[in-house]
Design an enzyme around this catalytic site. Structure first.
Site, PDB file in Angstrom:
ATOM      1  N   ASN A   1       2.010 -11.903   1.618  1.00  0.00           N
ATOM      2  CA  ASN A   1       1.144 -13.245   2.112  1.00  0.00           C
ATOM      3  C   ASN A   1       1.356 -14.113   0.981  1.00  0.00           C
ATOM      4  O   ASN A   1       0.148 -15.013   1.142  1.00  0.00           O
ATOM      5  CB  ASN A   1      -0.206 -12.562   2.368  1.00  0.00           C
TER       6      ASN A   1
ATOM      7  N   GLU B   1     -10.576 -10.980 -13.291  1.00  0.00           N
ATOM      8  CA  GLU B   1      -8.992 -11.358 -12.863  1.00  0.00           C
ATOM      9  C   GLU B   1      -8.457 -12.234 -13.901  1.00  0.00           C
ATOM     10  O   GLU B   1      -7.340 -11.900 -14.562  1.00  0.00           O
ATOM     11  CB  GLU B   1      -8.886 -11.592 -11.669  1.00  0.00           C
TER      12      GLU B   1
HETATM   13  P1  CMP Z   1      -4.049  -9.369  -1.770  1.00  0.00           P
HETATM   14  O1  CMP Z   1      -5.093 -10.564  -1.590  1.00  0.00           O
HETATM   15  O2  CMP Z   1      -3.324  -9.837  -3.042  1.00  0.00           O
HETATM   16  O3  CMP Z   1      -5.034  -8.422  -1.830  1.00  0.00           O
HETATM   17  C1  CMP Z   1      -4.393  -6.809  -1.639  1.00  0.00           C
HETATM   18  C2  CMP Z   1      -3.255  -7.015  -0.978  1.00  0.00           C
HETATM   19  O4  CMP Z   1      -2.734  -5.901  -0.518  1.00  0.00           O
HETATM   20  C3  CMP Z   1      -3.138  -8.222   0.088  1.00  0.00           C
HETATM   21  O5  CMP Z   1      -3.253  -9.482  -0.382  1.00  0.00           O
HETATM   22  C4  CMP Z   1      -2.094  -7.777   0.858  1.00  0.00           C
HETATM   23  O6  CMP Z   1      -0.654  -8.219   0.319  1.00  0.00           O
HETATM   24  C5  CMP Z   1      -1.977  -6.205   0.948  1.00  0.00           C
HETATM   25  N1  CMP Z   1      -2.767  -5.740   1.911  1.00  0.00           N
HETATM   26  C6  CMP Z   1      -4.059  -5.704   2.394  1.00  0.00           C
HETATM   27  N2  CMP Z   1      -4.366  -4.917   3.273  1.00  0.00           N
HETATM   28  C7  CMP Z   1      -3.111  -4.221   3.800  1.00  0.00           C
HETATM   29  C8  CMP Z   1      -2.965  -3.461   5.028  1.00  0.00           C
HETATM   30  N3  CMP Z   1      -3.533  -3.042   5.782  1.00  0.00           N
HETATM   31  N4  CMP Z   1      -1.527  -3.253   4.947  1.00  0.00           N
HETATM   32  C9  CMP Z   1      -0.750  -3.465   4.111  1.00  0.00           C
HETATM   33  N5  CMP Z   1      -0.988  -4.333   2.859  1.00  0.00           N
HETATM   34  C10 CMP Z   1      -2.249  -4.889   2.974  1.00  0.00           C
END
Ligand code: CMP
Length: 140
Positions: free
Chosen positions: A120, A134
């Site tokens: 993302n 962080e």
């Molecule tokens: P981020 O905001 O970096 O925080 C945790 C990350 O884990 C999130 O963005 C996604 O990239 C990943 N993530 C969170 N939930 C899921 C999920 N259910 N399945 C796969 N990846 C996830």
């Protein structure tokens, strides 16, 4: 209130050459970048950063993805920076993020092996407390 928050352009964002477009979205929301650093995160750093997710089934995929290449860590500053950045970033799942947000406008999803990791483009601190923690972790 003037706040600071952490943004990480993830390896997918860097590979797609989106750093400048992403910075512009935050600048257009009235924020300014005050720190920037390029690095390939180590598993140790990622375990600390994602301590809330370490035990989740998707964590090994998240670590592999996040350490797969350089990321750009940045600190943005401005009025209500934490909430403003979250709004501009959009929902975790790019398919559910509002139109106009970074994750919706530039994002997509990929399905590796038997699990799904959300690529993302950016990480953004969720709260003021998380932002402080962080920023210390990534910038010392
Ligand atoms: P981020 O905001 O970096 O925080 C945790 C990350 O884990 C999130 O963005 C996604 O990239 C990943 N993530 C969170 N939930 C899921 C999920 N259910 N399945 C796969 N990846 C996830």
């Amino acid at each position: 209130m003037i706040e600071r928050t952490l943004i990480i352009v993830k390896p997918d964002g860097v590979r797609k050459g989106l750093e400048k477009s992403i910075i512009r979205k935050y600048e257009n929301a009235g924020l300014r970048m005050v720190k920037r650093k390029v690095l390939t995160p180590t598993p140790d750093l990622l375990k600390k950063h994602y301590s809330a997710h370490v035990k989740k089934p998707f964590y090994p995929y998240l670590e592999k993805f996040m350490s797969s290449g350089p990321v750009v860590a940045m600190v943005f500053e401005g009025e209500d920076a934490v909430a403003t950045v979250r709004k501009v970033t959009g929902a975790t799942d790019p398919a559910k993020a509002d139109v106009g947000t970074i994750r919706r406008d530039f994002g997509d999803m990929e399905l590796p092996d038997d699990d799904r990791i959300m690529m993302n483009l950016v990480h953004a601190s969720a709260t003021k407390e998380e932002a402080e923690k962080e920023i210390k972790l990534w910038f010392g």
